[in-house]
Design a protein around this motif. Sequence first.
Motif, PDB file in Angstrom:
ATOM      1  N   LYS A  33       0.752  -1.124  -0.098  1.00 32.13           N
ATOM      2  CA  LYS A  33      -0.158   0.148  -0.245  1.00 32.13           C
ATOM      3  C   LYS A  33       0.686   1.887   0.382  1.00 32.13           C
ATOM      4  O   LYS A  33       0.480   2.350  -0.847  1.00 32.13           O
ATOM      5  N   GLU A  34       1.980   1.108   0.765  1.00 27.20           N
ATOM      6  CA  GLU A  34       2.318   2.313   0.635  1.00 27.20           C
ATOM      7  C   GLU A  34       3.476   2.970  -0.360  1.00 27.20           C
ATOM      8  O   GLU A  34       4.078   3.567  -1.022  1.00 27.20           O
ATOM      9  N   LEU A  35       4.274   1.346  -0.933  1.00 26.51           N
ATOM     10  CA  LEU A  35       4.592   1.824  -2.725  1.00 26.51           C
ATOM     11  C   LEU A  35       3.024   2.339  -3.535  1.00 26.51           C
ATOM     12  O   LEU A  35       3.849   2.746  -4.589  1.00 26.51           O
ATOM     13  N   SER A  36       2.678   1.972  -3.344  1.00 20.65           N
ATOM     14  CA  SER A  36       1.245   2.730  -4.203  1.00 20.65           C
ATOM     15  C   SER A  36       0.951   3.958  -4.474  1.00 20.65           C
ATOM     16  O   SER A  36       0.646   4.443  -5.245  1.00 20.65           O
ATOM     17  N   VAL A  37       0.822   4.205  -2.768  1.00 20.73           N
ATOM     18  CA  VAL A  37       0.558   5.777  -2.930  1.00 20.73           C
ATOM     19  C   VAL A  37       1.699   6.656  -2.696  1.00 20.73           C
ATOM     20  O   VAL A  37       1.394   7.317  -3.704  1.00 20.73           O
ATOM     21  N   LEU A  38       2.369   6.227  -2.381  1.00 25.11           N
ATOM     22  CA  LEU A  38       4.143   7.565  -2.129  1.00 25.11           C
ATOM     23  C   LEU A  38       4.990   7.334  -3.901  1.00 25.11           C
ATOM     24  O   LEU A  38       4.738   8.315  -4.295  1.00 25.11           O
ATOM     25  N   CYS A  39       4.256   6.088  -4.590  1.00 23.77           N
ATOM     26  CA  CYS A  39       5.482   6.094  -6.017  1.00 23.77           C
ATOM     27  C   CYS A  39       4.313   6.054  -6.475  1.00 23.77           C
ATOM     28  O   CYS A  39       4.095   5.713  -8.065  1.00 23.77           O
ATOM     29  N   ASP A  40       2.174   6.272  -6.480  1.00 19.90           N
ATOM     30  CA  ASP A  40       1.336   5.713  -8.017  1.00 19.90           C
ATOM     31  C   ASP A  40       1.936   4.312  -8.644  1.00 19.90           C
ATOM     32  O   ASP A  40       1.876   5.158  -9.639  1.00 19.90           O
ATOM     33  N   ALA A  41       2.476   3.477  -7.934  1.00 24.56           N
ATOM     34  CA  ALA A  41       2.457   2.889  -8.817  1.00 24.56           C
ATOM     35  C   ALA A  41       1.028   1.913  -8.649  1.00 24.56           C
ATOM     36  O   ALA A  41       0.773   2.111  -7.714  1.00 24.56           O
ATOM     37  N   GLU A  42       1.278   0.440  -9.575  1.00 22.08           N
ATOM     38  CA  GLU A  42      -0.157  -0.555  -9.255  1.00 22.08           C
ATOM     39  C   GLU A  42       1.016  -1.826  -8.764  1.00 22.08           C
ATOM     40  O   GLU A  42       2.109  -2.413  -9.194  1.00 22.08           O
TER      41      GLU A  42
END
Length: 225
Positions: A33-42
Amino acid sequence: MGRVKIEMKRIENVTNRQVTLSKRKAGLFKKCKELSVLCDAEVAAIVFSDTRKLYHYPQTPGDVNNVVERYTSVDNCPLQNVERNKEEGIYCKLAPYLNVRREKMKELEKENKNMLGEDLGLLSQDELESYERKIEGSIKKIRDKKKQLMMQEITNNENQVQCLQIQNHELKKKIQYFDIYNHELQKRESEPIINEVSTFTNKDDMAYSKYKDSYILNIDPYDQF
């Protein structure tokens, strides 16, 4: 006092293994979740427990499918290579069988053309005689089957004719009795009726009596036969 280093091996205790799975899974999904939110990644993560229970991130299955579809659509995707290798492996196993069937089909097509009188230029005398015997045998079987069907049809027609003859005979018999009845009725109507009870001395009078009783009782004369 520092943290105890955990040895990387399977946890034998079932309870401890389930607790570790729950904690580490929660930590993994938190990092996703952190990677998705912080980096706008799927990001997608799929976990199966030792009891085959499914866990995944994101919680919505549709979002997981979108990430997986993008993953499989990428060129040189490992999953594509796996599927391609499976298909190639299956083809390699079936190749000898397919080649044999392909050659057999060619032979059958060639034989079918020869039986129809085509491409006879390269055939020997023995091969031509062999085809001639096969054709003659086929013609005989066809004629025998045709004869059998014709005899069956003739038998059916004869049975129908016999049934019609029986029906015709019964109709003639009914018409004959009806004519007798009609004739006697007209004859009696032209004479004065003296007594309802009469003495009959011939077959016509007996037939008339039978039809007269039917007439008086309001019964259809045809039902008497």
